[in-house]
Design an enzyme around this catalytic site. Structure first.
Site, PDB file in Angstrom:
ATOM      1  N   CYS A  35       0.806  -1.214   0.000  1.00  0.00           N
ATOM      2  CA  CYS A  35       0.000   0.000   0.000  1.00  0.00           C
ATOM      3  C   CYS A  35       0.841   1.267   0.000  1.00  0.00           C
ATOM      4  O   CYS A  35       0.310   2.363  -0.121  1.00  0.00           O
ATOM      5  CB  CYS A  35      -0.888   0.010   1.245  1.00  0.00           C
ATOM      6  SG  CYS A  35       0.108  -0.035   2.740  1.00  0.00           S
ATOM      7  N   ASP A  37       2.448   2.452   2.529  1.00  0.00           N
ATOM      8  CA  ASP A  37       2.541   3.051   3.859  1.00  0.00           C
ATOM      9  C   ASP A  37       3.922   2.787   4.452  1.00  0.00           C
ATOM     10  O   ASP A  37       4.597   1.838   4.082  1.00  0.00           O
ATOM     11  CB  ASP A  37       1.452   2.484   4.781  1.00  0.00           C
ATOM     12  CG  ASP A  37       0.075   2.997   4.395  1.00  0.00           C
ATOM     13  OD1 ASP A  37       0.017   3.908   3.563  1.00  0.00           O
ATOM     14  OD2 ASP A  37      -0.918   2.479   4.918  1.00  0.00           O
ATOM     15  N   CYS A  60      -1.966   3.726   7.728  1.00  0.00           N
ATOM     16  CA  CYS A  60      -3.381   3.598   8.071  1.00  0.00           C
ATOM     17  C   CYS A  60      -3.589   3.307   9.557  1.00  0.00           C
ATOM     18  O   CYS A  60      -2.642   3.062  10.298  1.00  0.00           O
ATOM     19  CB  CYS A  60      -3.994   2.488   7.246  1.00  0.00           C
ATOM     20  SG  CYS A  60      -3.476   0.879   7.831  1.00  0.00           S
ATOM     21  N   CYS A 104      -0.741  -4.744   7.349  1.00  0.00           N
ATOM     22  CA  CYS A 104      -0.374  -3.529   8.081  1.00  0.00           C
ATOM     23  C   CYS A 104       0.491  -3.867   9.289  1.00  0.00           C
ATOM     24  O   CYS A 104       1.387  -3.100   9.648  1.00  0.00           O
ATOM     25  CB  CYS A 104      -1.623  -2.791   8.533  1.00  0.00           C
ATOM     26  SG  CYS A 104      -2.854  -2.577   7.230  1.00  0.00           S
TER      27      CYS A 104
HETATM   28 FE1  FES Z   1      -1.060  -0.656   4.323  1.00  0.00          FE
HETATM   29 FE2  FES Z   1      -2.435  -0.373   6.447  1.00  0.00          FE
HETATM   30  S1  FES Z   1      -3.187  -0.258   4.435  1.00  0.00           S
HETATM   31  S2  FES Z   1      -0.321  -0.373   6.281  1.00  0.00           S
END
Ligand code: FES
Length: 143
Positions: A35, A37, A60, A104
């Protein structure tokens, strides 16, 4: 109805150990290829024991909640004990995450491992839990 349980929501809205620290002994960061992140973990280490842990995330709510429990869980642990913890332990501590959000929690595990890896390198430590750990490895995931 939320897809997140109360414990996840509580760690998300009131995260423990968010931020940075002065003069950390080790810092590790990891970006999720899933993602995009990012997670950063800072550690204070004395005599092989993690005295303090802080996290920062550009990510997130599940990443925030995972890091909140992860930093709580590694505090007071030896480096080997901390290395033995996986993202599944953080998810279990949270009482579960929705399937699509399990990745995550991997951010927390990888950032912690990278921080300890860097520390071990600087201090010439041979840690059992780092055997086979490749800080540059592409992260494999199921989701
Ligand atoms: Fe990727 Fe949460 S959506 S870390």
């Amino acid at each position: 109805m939320s897809m997140y349980n109360e414990k996840v929501m509580s760690h998300f809205t009131n995260p423990h150990n968010a931020g940075t620290m002065e003069n950390p002994d080790a810092v590790g960061s990891f970006g999720s290829p899933v993602c995009g992140d990012m997670m950063e973990i800072s550690l204070k280490i004395t005599d092989g024991v993690i005295e303090d842990a802080k996290f920062r995330t550009f990510g997130c709510g599940s990443a925030i909640a995972s890091s909140s429990v992860a930093t709580e869980m590694i505090k007071g642990k030896t480096l080997e004990e901390a290395l033995a913890l996986t993202n599944n332990d953080f998810v279990a501590e949270l009482g579960g995450l929705p399937e699509a959000k399990v990745h995550c929690s991997v951010l927390s595990e990888q950032a912690i491992k990278r921080a300890i890896y860097q520390y071990a390198k600087e201090h010439d430590l041979e840690l059992e839990g780092l055997k086979g750990f490749d800080p540059d490895a592409e992260f494999e995931h199921d989701h």
